[in-house]
Design a protein around this motif. Structure first.
Motif, PDB file in Angstrom:
ATOM      1  N   LEU A   1       8.948  -1.098 -12.149  1.00  8.01           N
ATOM      2  CA  LEU A   1       9.696  -0.823 -10.518  1.00  8.01           C
ATOM      3  C   LEU A   1       9.004  -2.137  -9.693  1.00  8.01           C
ATOM      4  CD1 LEU A   1       8.464   2.977 -10.106  1.00  8.01           C
ATOM      5  CD2 LEU A   1      10.721   1.835 -10.703  1.00  8.01           C
ATOM      6  N   THR A   2       7.928  -2.457 -10.136  1.00  8.49           N
ATOM      7  CA  THR A   2       7.649  -3.736  -9.331  1.00  8.49           C
ATOM      8  C   THR A   2       8.492  -4.809  -9.574  1.00  8.49           C
ATOM      9  OG1 THR A   2       5.380  -3.101  -9.324  1.00  8.49           O
ATOM     10  CG2 THR A   2       5.698  -5.485  -8.936  1.00  8.49           C
TER      11      THR A   2
ATOM     12  N   TYR B   1      -1.374   8.131  -9.388  1.00 11.18           N
ATOM     13  CA  TYR B   1      -0.973   8.685  -8.078  1.00 11.18           C
ATOM     14  C   TYR B   1      -0.560   7.270  -7.077  1.00 11.18           C
ATOM     15  CZ  TYR B   1      -4.025  12.458  -9.112  1.00 11.18           C
ATOM     16  OH  TYR B   1      -4.618  13.963  -9.884  1.00 11.18           O
ATOM     17  N   LEU B   2      -0.765   6.034  -7.772  1.00 10.95           N
ATOM     18  CA  LEU B   2      -0.298   5.038  -6.885  1.00 10.95           C
ATOM     19  C   LEU B   2       1.226   4.807  -7.256  1.00 10.95           C
ATOM     20  CD1 LEU B   2      -3.178   2.275  -7.405  1.00 10.95           C
ATOM     21  CD2 LEU B   2      -2.671   3.454  -5.359  1.00 10.95           C
ATOM     22  N   LEU B   3       1.406   5.350  -8.555  1.00  5.76           N
ATOM     23  CA  LEU B   3       2.877   5.281  -9.098  1.00  5.76           C
ATOM     24  C   LEU B   3       3.524   6.191  -8.344  1.00  5.76           C
ATOM     25  CD1 LEU B   3       5.111   4.237 -11.096  1.00  5.76           C
ATOM     26  CD2 LEU B   3       4.131   6.039 -12.638  1.00  5.76           C
ATOM     27  N   ASN B   4       3.103   7.432  -8.002  1.00  9.37           N
ATOM     28  CA  ASN B   4       3.724   8.360  -7.296  1.00  9.37           C
ATOM     29  C   ASN B   4       4.279   7.969  -6.025  1.00  9.37           C
ATOM     30  OD1 ASN B   4       1.539  10.805  -8.847  1.00  9.37           O
ATOM     31  ND2 ASN B   4       3.275  10.101  -9.655  1.00  9.37           N
ATOM     32  N   ALA B   5       3.250   7.418  -5.275  1.00 10.12           N
ATOM     33  CA  ALA B   5       3.352   6.889  -3.967  1.00 10.12           C
ATOM     34  C   ALA B   5       4.516   5.665  -3.794  1.00 10.12           C
ATOM     35  CB  ALA B   5       2.324   6.451  -3.329  1.00 10.12           C
ATOM     36  N   ARG B   6       4.585   4.866  -4.964  1.00 13.01           N
ATOM     37  CA  ARG B   6       5.599   3.761  -5.012  1.00 13.01           C
ATOM     38  C   ARG B   6       7.065   4.367  -5.154  1.00 13.01           C
ATOM     39  NH1 ARG B   6       2.755   0.895  -7.579  1.00 13.01           N
ATOM     40  NH2 ARG B   6       2.408  -1.025  -6.105  1.00 13.01           N
ATOM     41  N   ILE B   7       7.020   5.506  -6.070  1.00 11.62           N
ATOM     42  CA  ILE B   7       8.089   6.019  -6.297  1.00 11.62           C
ATOM     43  C   ILE B   7       8.923   6.557  -5.075  1.00 11.62           C
ATOM     44  CG2 ILE B   7       9.476   7.954  -7.335  1.00 11.62           C
ATOM     45  CD1 ILE B   7       7.367   7.666  -9.927  1.00 11.62           C
ATOM     46  N   SER B   8       8.098   7.355  -4.136  1.00 14.06           N
ATOM     47  CA  SER B   8       8.356   7.922  -2.975  1.00 14.06           C
ATOM     48  C   SER B   8       8.980   6.883  -1.894  1.00 14.06           C
ATOM     49  CB  SER B   8       7.215   8.876  -2.406  1.00 14.06           C
ATOM     50  OG  SER B   8       6.308   8.121  -1.585  1.00 14.06           O
ATOM     51  N   ARG B   9       8.512   5.771  -2.094  1.00 15.23           N
ATOM     52  CA  ARG B   9       8.836   4.716  -0.979  1.00 15.23           C
ATOM     53  C   ARG B   9       9.856   3.444  -1.647  1.00 15.23           C
ATOM     54  NH1 ARG B   9       5.512   3.164   3.723  1.00 15.23           N
ATOM     55  NH2 ARG B   9       4.045   4.834   4.172  1.00 15.23           N
ATOM     56  N   TYR B  10      10.248   3.851  -2.853  1.00 16.20           N
ATOM     57  CA  TYR B  10      10.985   2.864  -3.540  1.00 16.20           C
ATOM     58  C   TYR B  10      12.078   2.480  -2.772  1.00 16.20           C
ATOM     59  CZ  TYR B  10      11.904  -0.137  -7.522  1.00 16.20           C
ATOM     60  OH  TYR B  10      12.227  -1.057  -8.464  1.00 16.20           O
TER      61      TYR B  10
END
Length: 359
Positions: free
Chosen positions: A42-43, A92-101
């Motif tokens: 994702l990054t 949880y950092l990944l979950n937050a990243r997905i929400s703001r992708y």
């Protein structure tokens, strides 16, 4: 043992970044290496103009993802190491990243989508369920508490339907998942492969919506939000009163829900209720994830987490010995300790995502 590359298939098809969770024997359960691979993909794609959108799906016929690798979490709790906490932090950092992708993030929520599977799908911008979807947060069954942003999602579901799902460790089909805010579109399972091909031809974000629209159909009618006894019973202030109302309501389904809750970890039930009620008053997903990290960390020192995983996954006797074994035996102090700061500090999500979520 499979390599990280085999457990997560990452490729670009056309202008679509594709991620396939590839542990079909384990219903694509997530381990730490897989979370790291997802984050790296994702990054890399966030600032890549050649990638217009992202699609995540699961290998095999059983489901997108059955959750996190709870055997590894149990081992970490027994051994007293920091492996589980490190996994949760990155998850949880990944979950937050997905929400703001910054690009359309399409999730095929086909089959089993539980726990961590919800975390990698239900925070996305385009969430697709099928007639085979079974979506839920089963944590109270194993002495845990809904995480990966689950308390954020369920606390914002209509009425008290999210509370019912969380305390009973219940699941939602396609119609209920959409009604509860866990998904957006219904596409028959046998059309997902054609939709994936269509998505490889997108050249803009608007094309994603057009492609999904061509395949989406009317979802099955939801049932859960319309159950009057759900709101009548789950608005009670305590877990004990919720169970009492369910028993006294008169609807057989309500009585079944009461019995189901009483079979779960009493500590998990009370902590889950508190986490949901607190989450309702928190402003965003990031703040809720910070709370969930504190709660998850605290469960590592609870006997119920190891015992629940033993009973459900390791020995499979389905006969956990909870401590304490009644709701009345769980004190306010027992619940409150789950919300104390984690020893290794907060996740720091506010600072991490001040650049739009691409780090």
């Amino acid at each position: 043992m499979s390599t990280t590359e085999e457990k997560v298939l990452v490729r670009v098809e056309g202008r679509l970044g594709r991620i396939t969770l590839n542990r079909p024997r384990a219903i694509n359960s997530l381990d730490h290496d897989m979370v790291t691979a997802l984050r790296a993909a994702l990054t890399a794609w966030a600032d890549d103009d050649a990638v217009v959108a992202v699609l995540i799906d699961g290998a095999g016929e059983r489901g997108l993802c059955a959750g996190g690798d709870i055997r590894a979490i149990s081992a970490s709790a027994r051994e007293g190491d920091r492996a589980a906490a490190a996994f949760w932090r990155d998850e949880y950092l990944l979950n937050a990243r997905i929400s703001r992708y910054p690009k359309p993030y399409v999730a095929f929520m086909d089959g089993v989508v539980m726990g961590g599977g919800v975390g990698v799908s239900a925070h996305g911008s385009v969430r697709i369920v099928t007639e085979r979807s079974v979506v839920g947060m089963p944590e109270t069954t194993i002495g845990f508490v809904p995480d990966v942003g689950g308390t954020y999602l369920l606390s914002r579901a209509p009425g008290e339907s999210g509370t019912h799902l969380a305390l009973t460790a219940g699941s939602a089909d396609a119609g209920d998942a959409i009604a509860l805010g866990l998904a957006d579109h219904f596409v028959p399972a046998d059309r997902l492969s054609d939709l994936a091909v269509a998505l490889t031809g997108v050249v803009s974000a608007a094309d994603v919506a057009d492609a999904v629209g061509r395949f989406a159909e009317t979802a099955p009618a939801p049932t859960l939000p319309g159950l009057r006894w759900v709101d009548a019973c789950y608005t009670a202030d305590t877990a004990e009163e919720i169970v009492a109302r369910l028993r006294d309501h008169g609807d057989p389904a309500a009585a079944t829900a009461a019995a189901t809750i009483l079979a779960k970890s009493p500590t998990s039930v009370k902590t889950t209720l508190a986490a949901l009620r607190r989450a309702r008053g928190l402003p965003d997903l990031e703040t809720v994830l910070e709370q969930e990290y504190r709660v998850s960390f605290a469960t590592l020192s609870s006997p119920d987490l190891v015992e629940g995983i033993r009973a459900q996954v390791i020995d499979k006797d389905r006969n956990p010995k909870w401590v304490p074994d009644t709701l009345e035996g769980v004190t306010d102090e027992d619940v409150a300790r789950h919300f104390l700061p984690a020893p290794d500090g907060p996740l720091g999500l506010a600072d991490l995502f001040d650049d739009g979520g691409t780090r």
